[in-house]
Write an enzyme that holds these catalytic residues in place. Structure first.
Site, PDB file in Angstrom:
ATOM      1  CE  LYS A  22      -1.725   1.485   4.053  1.00  0.00           C
ATOM      2  NZ  LYS A  22      -1.431   2.872   4.415  1.00  0.00           N
ATOM      3  CG  ASN A  23       2.275   2.622   3.530  1.00  0.00           C
ATOM      4  OD1 ASN A  23       1.104   2.919   3.220  1.00  0.00           O
ATOM      5  ND2 ASN A  23       2.639   2.375   4.766  1.00  0.00           N
ATOM      6  NE  ARG A  93      -6.302  12.560   9.694  1.00  0.00           N
ATOM      7  CZ  ARG A  93      -7.500  13.052   9.495  1.00  0.00           C
ATOM      8  NH1 ARG A  93      -7.758  13.768   8.423  1.00  0.00           N
ATOM      9  NH2 ARG A  93      -8.450  12.846  10.367  1.00  0.00           N
ATOM     10  CB  CYS A 117      -5.175  10.688  11.883  1.00  0.00           C
ATOM     11  SG  CYS A 117      -3.502  10.065  12.040  1.00  0.00           S
ATOM     12  NE  ARG A 122       0.539  10.898  10.127  1.00  0.00           N
ATOM     13  CZ  ARG A 122       0.032   9.778   9.616  1.00  0.00           C
ATOM     14  NH1 ARG A 122      -1.048   9.272  10.117  1.00  0.00           N
ATOM     15  NH2 ARG A 122       0.597   9.196   8.599  1.00  0.00           N
ATOM     16  N   PRO A 123       2.042  16.621  11.444  1.00  0.00           N
ATOM     17  CG  PRO A 123       3.920  17.126  12.718  1.00  0.00           C
ATOM     18  CD  PRO A 123       2.775  16.170  12.615  1.00  0.00           C
ATOM     19  CB  VAL A 124       2.900  19.145   6.464  1.00  0.00           C
ATOM     20  CG1 VAL A 124       1.872  18.013   6.404  1.00  0.00           C
ATOM     21  CG2 VAL A 124       2.226  20.497   6.699  1.00  0.00           C
ATOM     22  CG  ASP A 305       3.175   1.283   9.582  1.00  0.00           C
ATOM     23  OD1 ASP A 305       3.373   1.508   8.383  1.00  0.00           O
ATOM     24  OD2 ASP A 305       2.878   2.167  10.399  1.00  0.00           O
ATOM     25  NE  ARG A 398      -7.212   4.449   5.756  1.00  0.00           N
ATOM     26  CZ  ARG A 398      -6.631   5.409   6.484  1.00  0.00           C
ATOM     27  NH1 ARG A 398      -7.161   5.770   7.630  1.00  0.00           N
ATOM     28  NH2 ARG A 398      -5.542   6.000   6.066  1.00  0.00           N
TER      29      ARG A 398
HETATM   30  C1  EPZ Z   1       4.323   6.786   6.383  1.00  0.00           C
HETATM   31  O1  EPZ Z   1       3.562   7.820   6.968  1.00  0.00           O
HETATM   32  C2  EPZ Z   1       3.383   5.594   6.258  1.00  0.00           C
HETATM   33  N1  EPZ Z   1       2.256   5.950   5.399  1.00  0.00           N
HETATM   34  C3  EPZ Z   1       2.883   5.210   7.656  1.00  0.00           C
HETATM   35  O2  EPZ Z   1       2.070   4.047   7.511  1.00  0.00           O
HETATM   36  C4  EPZ Z   1       4.089   4.845   8.522  1.00  0.00           C
HETATM   37  O3  EPZ Z   1       3.650   4.547   9.836  1.00  0.00           O
HETATM   38  C5  EPZ Z   1       5.058   6.048   8.567  1.00  0.00           C
HETATM   39  O4  EPZ Z   1       5.434   6.410   7.216  1.00  0.00           O
HETATM   40  C6  EPZ Z   1       6.317   5.737   9.349  1.00  0.00           C
HETATM   41  O5  EPZ Z   1       6.961   4.640   8.793  1.00  0.00           O
HETATM   42  C7  EPZ Z   1       2.432   5.939   4.051  1.00  0.00           C
HETATM   43  O6  EPZ Z   1       3.509   5.664   3.554  1.00  0.00           O
HETATM   44  C8  EPZ Z   1       1.242   6.280   3.228  1.00  0.00           C
HETATM   45  P1  EPZ Z   1       6.440  10.085   8.527  1.00  0.00           P
HETATM   46  P2  EPZ Z   1       4.160   9.322   7.008  1.00  0.00           P
HETATM   47  O7  EPZ Z   1       6.369  11.353   7.761  1.00  0.00           O
HETATM   48  O8  EPZ Z   1       4.943   9.574   5.784  1.00  0.00           O
HETATM   49  C9  EPZ Z   1       6.530  13.328  12.013  1.00  0.00           C
HETATM   50  C10 EPZ Z   1       0.142   2.748   7.765  1.00  0.00           C
HETATM   51  O9  EPZ Z   1      -0.379   2.211   8.739  1.00  0.00           O
HETATM   52  N2  EPZ Z   1       6.547  14.373  10.963  1.00  0.00           N
HETATM   53  O10 EPZ Z   1       7.634   9.200   8.365  1.00  0.00           O
HETATM   54  O11 EPZ Z   1       3.045  10.239   7.340  1.00  0.00           O
HETATM   55  C11 EPZ Z   1       5.205  12.574  12.051  1.00  0.00           C
HETATM   56  O12 EPZ Z   1       4.247  13.299  12.817  1.00  0.00           O
HETATM   57  C12 EPZ Z   1       0.688   4.163   7.873  1.00  0.00           C
HETATM   58  O13 EPZ Z   1       0.294   2.209   6.628  1.00  0.00           O
HETATM   59  C13 EPZ Z   1       6.744  15.695  11.326  1.00  0.00           C
HETATM   60  O14 EPZ Z   1       6.886  16.005  12.501  1.00  0.00           O
HETATM   61  O15 EPZ Z   1       5.147   9.201   8.264  1.00  0.00           O
HETATM   62  C14 EPZ Z   1       5.587  11.269  12.701  1.00  0.00           C
HETATM   63  O16 EPZ Z   1       5.603  11.459  14.127  1.00  0.00           O
HETATM   64  C15 EPZ Z   1       0.471   4.725   9.264  1.00  0.00           C
HETATM   65  N3  EPZ Z   1       6.766  16.662  10.361  1.00  0.00           N
HETATM   66  C16 EPZ Z   1       7.017  11.039  12.203  1.00  0.00           C
HETATM   67  O17 EPZ Z   1       7.485  12.300  11.709  1.00  0.00           O
HETATM   68  C17 EPZ Z   1       6.609  16.347   9.026  1.00  0.00           C
HETATM   69  O18 EPZ Z   1       6.669  17.271   8.185  1.00  0.00           O
HETATM   70  C18 EPZ Z   1       7.097  10.014  11.066  1.00  0.00           C
HETATM   71  O19 EPZ Z   1       6.212  10.446  10.081  1.00  0.00           O
HETATM   72  C19 EPZ Z   1       6.410  14.987   8.665  1.00  0.00           C
HETATM   73  C20 EPZ Z   1       6.386  14.010   9.641  1.00  0.00           C
END
Ligand code: EPZ
Length: 418
Positions: A22-23, A93, A117, A122-124, A305, A398
């Site tokens: 999926k990811n 998200r 969520c 989920r900050p960006v 995950d 999902r």
């Molecule tokens: C991806 O989410 C995956 N989703 C998630 O899988 C997975 O848990 C996650 O990576 C970590 O491996 C997809 O690929 C679609 P991150 P993502 O940005 O990209 C913080 C599932 O169950 N952060 O690596 O959103 C964030 O809040 C899902 O399949 C910031 O602070 O994860 C988190 O605490 C759940 N600022 C950490 O980093 C930002 O700008 C990791 O988030 C971006 C992220």
């Protein structure tokens, strides 16, 4: 609202084939915004999140057609829009990464903030900082992030945290920038490598994917190519735990062994016997599960995950296990529900202390996110009596393609109720 009823206590035996990741499918589908021509992506799991991404791409003006088995044909047919649909992006998200390809293609992107969520806010900020480094002007307005850049310029980008989505979004944006971009402290997940391999097949010049430094040499255009998505390592891990927690013996097929070494190592530490094949894992449950300690980390560390699924399994281990969640700030929503089933778990900040119990008992439980849903299914499969899991469509569908038929083929008594 679809529910699942599980009558637990039956060991799972037999063979299960894992679907595509999926990811990996989600960012690869989003990256088709960068292409000219028709891309045919295979091994795409037909999941709610993938259907949501299909709808997002259609709203943006792409043609997206699904054909059996698991094939997505995508092409741009006319004008591409730059505004991502609010209700679709906020529903999923982790689709915010689409801002990178929209901006690189259109010079303008308007994408809703993901908002919080169940597992975190989920900050960006890493996406914004990276796009500004590439020369974009960023504004926030009415819940949208608006990014403008007539032409992105390659630049060095440092990620404070190896964010998967930010790495993917910035890598996609940089493919059409003027000049070279280097993303330092980039995420190393296999899904990043898969996205880079697809884009390179379309003419991009990306090197270093899978390491903590990715170099992208900008090119003027990208031409669609066909591509097969890698297997889903989290689905593979989930079914391996299903074998272990039910006292079963399962052959998990269509996997990439090199993507699940941290999961295999931890399961073996817990006493689970695992024999790896070229694209398979034969999982045989031990007489009793050993308690183990886990800390979730960015790849190649133990994946967040898989944390809820291991929480379920270790609820039945002999002894005390400690799991520390270092990626998301609120990913213990499944703990309360497992306690309803008789688990003995205490939350201490970012860690949980699990005292193994001899058995779990079935109960009605609520799912809060995709992997928590999987954890409750696993607990239900092992528990004595009946477990009723709600909101299947909102969560479990999902991330797990045809999960009920896969479980039934392994001997589980798991039925859907409307
Ligand atoms: C991806 O989410 C995956 N989703 C998630 O899988 C997975 O848990 C996650 O990576 C970590 O491996 C997809 O690929 C679609 P991150 P993502 O940005 O990209 C913080 C599932 O169950 N952060 O690596 O959103 C964030 O809040 C899902 O399949 C910031 O602070 O994860 C988190 O605490 C759940 N600022 C950490 O980093 C930002 O700008 C990791 O988030 C971006 C992220």
């Amino acid at each position: 609202m679809r529910k699942i009823i599980i009558n637990g206590g039956r060991p799972l035996n037999g063979t299960v084939k894992v679907s595509g990741a999926k990811n990996s499918a989600l960012p690869i589908l989003a990256s088709t915004l960068l292409l000219s021509g028709k891309a045919s992506i295979t091994n795409v799991p037909l999941l709610n999140d993938v259907i949501t991404m299909m709808r997002v791409l259609r709203v943006l003006g792409l043609r997206v057609e699904y054909s059996e088995p698991n094939t997505m044909n995508v092409w741009i047919n006319g004008k591409v829009r730059h505004v991502a649909p609010y209700e679709l992006v906020t529903k999923m998200r982790a689709s915010f990464f689409i801002i990178g390809p929209i901006l690189a293609r259109m010079g303008l992107a308007k994408v809703p903030l993901p908002g919080g969520c169940a597992i975190g806010f989920r900050p960006v900020n890493y996406y914004i900082k990276g796009l500004e480094a590439l020369g974009a002007k960023i504004e926030m307005e009415h819940g949208f992030v608006i990014a403008k850049a007539s032409k992105l310029k390659g630049a060095p980008i440092y990620l404070d945290f190896p964010s998967v989505g930010a790495t993917e979004s910035l890598m996609m944006a940089a493919t059409l920038a003027d000049g070279d971009t280097v993303i330092e402290n980039s995420a190393k997940e296999p899904e990043i490598i898969d996205l880079a391999n697809f884009l390179n097949k379309c003419g991009a010049k990306i090197s270093g994917a899978g390491t903590q430094s990715i170099t992208i040499k900008g090119v003027s255009s990208l031409r669609a190519a066909d591509y097969r998505v890698i297997p889903d390592r989290i689905e593979a891990g989930t079914f391996m735990v299903a074998a272990a927690i039910t006292g079963g013996d399962v052959l998990v097929e269509n996997i990439s062994p090199e993507h699940i070494s941290s999961i295999v190592t931890k399961l073996q530490e817990a006493g689970v016997s695992i024999v790896m094949g070229k694209n398979s894992a034969r999982v045989t449950a031990p007489q009793g599960i050993n308690a183990v300690d886990i800390k979730t980390l960015p790849y190649p560390g133990f994946p967040t995950d898989m944390q809820p699924q291991l929480t379920s399994m270790l609820s039945l281990a002999k002894g005390t296990s400690v799991i520390t969640e270092s990626i998301f700030e609120n990913r213990f929503m499944h703990v309360q529900e497992l306690k309803r089933m008789g688990a003995d778990i205490q939350i201490e900040g970012h860690s949980i202390i699990i005292e193994g119990v001899p058995h779990l008992s079935g109960a009605p439980v609520r799912t809060s996110d995709l992997r928590a849903g999987a954890a409750l299914i696993l607990a239900g499969l092992a528990a004595e009596g009946e477990t009723l899991i709600d909101d299947m469509d909102r969560f479990i569908d999902r991330g797990y393609e045809k999960i009920l038929s896969k479980l039934e083929r392994l001997g589980a008594d798991a039925k859907e109720v409307k």
